[in-house]
Design a protein around this motif. Structure first.
Motif, PDB file in Angstrom:
ATOM      1  N   GLU A 196       4.854  -9.374   1.084  1.00  0.00           N
ATOM      2  CA  GLU A 196       5.047  -8.147   0.327  1.00  0.00           C
ATOM      3  C   GLU A 196       6.180  -7.324   0.917  1.00  0.00           C
ATOM      4  N   VAL A 197       7.037  -6.797   0.055  1.00  0.00           N
ATOM      5  CA  VAL A 197       8.071  -5.849   0.462  1.00  0.00           C
ATOM      6  C   VAL A 197       7.514  -4.460   0.196  1.00  0.00           C
ATOM      7  N   ARG A 198       7.203  -3.756   1.264  1.00  0.00           N
ATOM      8  CA  ARG A 198       6.521  -2.485   1.125  1.00  0.00           C
ATOM      9  C   ARG A 198       7.502  -1.335   0.929  1.00  0.00           C
ATOM     10  N   LEU A 199       6.954  -0.226   0.514  1.00  0.00           N
ATOM     11  CA  LEU A 199       7.711   1.015   0.475  1.00  0.00           C
ATOM     12  C   LEU A 199       7.732   1.639   1.865  1.00  0.00           C
ATOM     13  N   THR A 200       8.776   2.374   2.177  1.00  0.00           N
ATOM     14  CA  THR A 200       8.860   3.020   3.491  1.00  0.00           C
ATOM     15  C   THR A 200       7.750   4.045   3.676  1.00  0.00           C
ATOM     16  N   THR A 201       7.196   4.526   2.586  1.00  0.00           N
ATOM     17  CA  THR A 201       6.114   5.520   2.661  1.00  0.00           C
ATOM     18  C   THR A 201       4.736   4.880   2.793  1.00  0.00           C
ATOM     19  N   ASP A 202       4.671   3.546   2.718  1.00  0.00           N
ATOM     20  CA  ASP A 202       3.377   2.872   2.801  1.00  0.00           C
ATOM     21  C   ASP A 202       2.811   2.958   4.209  1.00  0.00           C
ATOM     22  N   ASP A 203       1.483   2.995   4.289  1.00  0.00           N
ATOM     23  CA  ASP A 203       0.818   2.866   5.579  1.00  0.00           C
ATOM     24  C   ASP A 203       0.946   1.435   6.069  1.00  0.00           C
ATOM     25  N   GLN A 204       0.886   1.246   7.386  1.00  0.00           N
ATOM     26  CA  GLN A 204       0.900  -0.094   7.946  1.00  0.00           C
ATOM     27  C   GLN A 204      -0.406  -0.801   7.608  1.00  0.00           C
TER      28      GLN A 204
END
Length: 727
Positions: A196-204
């Motif tokens: 998955e390519v996450r958003l920078t605002t996503d939690d780890q």
């Protein structure tokens, strides 16, 4: 109130992709009430009082006659307990597909949806074909409850009201889309499954582990918009939607944990996760924003954080293979045809590219595009029956143009040395796989050129259009390989007819000249190959018409590879210059044939105004003679009634007039000029491998249906279909 033993659930397929349509609890209650009323009266489709409204799959789908448009079923699902009431159940309706039954959806659904780990219905089928539920009890033998298309529409209209009641606009004004589906597929083609390519605002991740994706984290979510063409729901936490825009498809990965925790926390205008299951249906147009993920099964998906309803569809979509198999219905409801069959959209996209390529090609050679009148005082530039109309303010009879030729030549006289027009032309004639009453042509005229120059231009234009679609100089049409490599074959019409019949119409007369009319008719009637079209031969007014009839009947269909048929007889070419190399009645003209169809027609244009007047007046005399002969034959065959029918329906019943404005322009002097006209529809047919002209015309003209005739006061006809012209 009777309760259901299972929650309602079914799947709908567009193509091979399952689609589901949810029923709100309120709507389902009404349906149950209606069903109970029906059963108490003993009407059609009744069931035993106190039994659940069961939705077992028909044992014989062909015998049951599943329908793509009107039929809808409600299937029992094992996803809720038998004591669940209808009001508490997660419910859904659909228009069923005869392509793939819902109980086998996990094995038959397209790759655009995530497969389930177990069958959605949880039903088993014994050897006798009786469906059993999880408890082993036999399902009722009653026919499955069916919802008409009007029932489904009513349910969807209720959903519109429900959305508005919650402050959600079901018909949005705009949506800020940042990405197209095919662009996402290309950009993340190397993304590995399960990553998955996450958003920078996503939690780890909760486990603290990170995976190298090969892509930078997204600072902004991707935003896509399009039509939902498939829907699969799994339990309370996961659902998959397949979204299609004009460029392709992408999967929407809807997971409850990524949505706001509760409906009350849902941002304005956004749908909650529960709405995905109850309010979003196949056919709806939605916008979605989120990250990117490739599932374990390899499907590129948008991990949805925001979901917005952009347009709520209130009619169910048809099944690709069974809902729109009727060809006429496909043409009449082209919008549904395009939704069900993405290849249809691809054809129209290709058509747009072809017309753009034609314009670019001609403009690149210095041609100017002009527009000429569609309404003419008299039909000229071709030999065809026109559509007639009347201008009230001018108190004047007019025709729709059958060609753009004469006005474009007047522009050349006026000083525009390279001119073209790409536009619609109208001919009041029959229809076939290659004829439509209105069609698109491109005509171009080049000063100081001859028909040899037009051959080179035509070859280059056709190849340029093929290149615009990504094709080379070889393509396949209807299973036949076609070479577009220049130069195309060049052969005279007379030589081709000699090969077919052994008759030299233009060289077998006195002193090696053209045959006289009577001699030509006798020679053709004596030929065994011409026996099948004796009537056409006998009706030919000149030697040139006899030659052309033999060519059309015996030769035309055999010209599969691109062929320039040249040097036509003067009698059928009133606007072309006399041939400079022959003393007989030939002109400098060619027609391009590919796959047995005329694709283009070109001349060295006649610029002598005196000769031009003589030929046009001769054309008028020939047409008048043919019409009078046909009228006489109709009168002798059936009297005044037959004559009236002939005048109303016969394609040859039209008057030909001399265009005095065109002749006046020629007397001011037109430079040596060559012109060419090409049928755009037929070119698109060739380049897209389309069998019928209706496949490349978005909205072809069709015969009225029985209901349309009745509404307009017309007489009913026993048979549907379209008039065919001779091929």
């Amino acid at each position: 109130m009777a309760s259901l033993s299972h929650a309602f659930m079914s799947q709908h397929y567009i193509g091979r992709t399952p689609m589901s349509v949810s029923i709100s609890s309120r709507a389902a209650l009404k349906l149950l009430s209606r069903s109970s009323t029906t059963s108490s009266t003993g009407g059609s489709g009744s069931r035993r009082p106190g039994t659940a409204l069961c939705a077992s799959r028909p044992r014989n789908r062909r015998a049951r006659g599943w329908r793509g448009f009107a039929a809808s079923t409600v299937d029992a699902s094992s996803s809720s307990s038998s004591s669940s009431s209808l009001a508490a159940s997660a419910s859904s309706t659909s228009t069923p597909s005869s392509t793939t039954p819902s109980s086998s959806s996990s094995s038959s659904s397209s790759s655009s949806t995530e497969p389930t780990k177990k069958k959605a219905t949880g039903k088993k089928t014994n050897k006798g074909g009786n469906n059993k539920n999880k408890g082993g009890k036999k399902a009722h033998d009653d026919s499955p409850a069916e919802l008409s298309s009007s029932d489904v529409r009513a349910i969807k209209v209720e959903k519109v009201a429900e959305l508005r009641g919650r402050g959600l606009e079901p018909f949005a004004y705009r949506y800020e889309r940042t990405d197209l589906c095919d662009a996402l597929q290309a950009r993340y083609a190397d993304l590995a499954p399960g990553v998955e390519v996450r958003l920078t605002t996503d939690d780890q991740p909760d486990d603290g582990e990170t995976v190298e994706t090969g892509f930078d984290a997204l600072e902004q979510p991707v935003r896509v918009a399009g039509r939902v063409v498939a829907k699969r729901s799994f339990g309370k936490k996961l659902a998959f939607l397949t979204l299609r825009d004009q460029q392709g498809t992408v999967q929407l990965f809807c997971e409850s944990r990524r949505f706001p925790k509760a409906d009350g926390d849902t941002p304005a205008g956004q749908l909650a996760f529960s709405d995905v299951k109850t309010l979003v249906d196949v056919g709806d147009i939605v916008g979605a924003a989120g990250g990117i993920k490739r599932t374990d099964k390899g499907e590129l998906s948008v991990t949805v954080r925001e979901l917005q309803m952009l347009t709520k569809a209130i009619k169910p979509l048809p099944d690709k293979f069974h809902g729109l198999t009727d060809v006429e219905k496909r043409y009449r409801q082209r919008h549904l045809d395009m939704i069900s069959n993405p290849d249809v959209v691809s054809t129209f996209v290709a058509r747009s590219k072809v017309t753009s390529a034609i314009r670019s090609f001609l403009e690149g050679r210095g041609f100017l595009e002009m527009e000429t009148p569609v309404l003419h005082g008299s039909a000229g530039g071709a030999d065809a029956r026109p559509f007639l109309t009347y201008h009230n303010a001018l108190a004047r009879d007019l025709t729709l143009r059958i060609a753009t030729e004469l006005h474009l030549k007047r522009l050349v006289v006026g000083g525009i040395e390279r001119v073209f027009e790409l536009g619609r032309v109208f001919r009041n004639e029959g229809t076939s796989t290659r004829h439509n009453p209105e069609f698109t042509s491109v005509e171009c005229y080049q000063a100081f050129a001859d028909y040899g120059d037009m051959m080179e231009l035509t070859e280059s234009m056709v190849l340029s259009c093929a290149s615009a679609l990504g094709a080379g100089d070889t393509l396949e049409y209807q299973g036949t390989s076609i070479s577009l490599a220049a130069p195309f074959r060049r052969v005279s019409m007379n030589d081709l007819v000699i090969e077919a019949t052994g008759i030299d119409f233009l060289g077998g007369g006195e002193n090696g000249g053209a045959m006289k009319h009577a001699q030509a008719v006798s020679a053709a009637l004596a030929c065994e190959k011409c026996e099948a079209f004796r009537g056409l031969i006998e009706g030919c007014p000149t030697t040139g018409h006899v030659l052309n009839t033999c060519f059309e009947e015996l030769v035309e269909s055999t010209l599969i590879q691109p062929t320039f048929v040249t040097d036509h007889p003067v009698e059928i070419s009133p606007l072309a210059k006399p041939h400079r190399d022959f003393s007989d009645a030939r002109v400098e003209r060619f027609e391009l044939f590919i796959y047995g169809r005329e694709l283009a027609n070109a001349f060295s244009e006649l610029t002598d105004p005196i000769d031009q007047r003589n030929r046009l007046e001769e054309q008028v005399r020939n047409q008048t003679s043919l019409r009078e002969a046909a009228e006489s034959a109709a009168l002798s065959r059936g009297g005044e009634k037959a004559l009236a029918e002939w005048r109303e329906n016969a394609e040859e019943n039209y008057a030909v007039e001399v265009d005095e404005d065109f002749l006046d322009a020629l007397e001011y002097g037109m430079p040596p000029t060559a012109g060419m006209g090409l049928g755009v529809d037929r070119l698109v047919m060739l380049l897209t491998d389309s069998a019928s002209i209706r496949d490349v015309v978005a909205f072809p003209l069709l015969r009225q249906t029985a209901s349309q005739r009745e509404a307009s006061g017309g007489e009913s006809e026993e048979e549907e279909g379209d008039d065919e012209v001779s091929e």
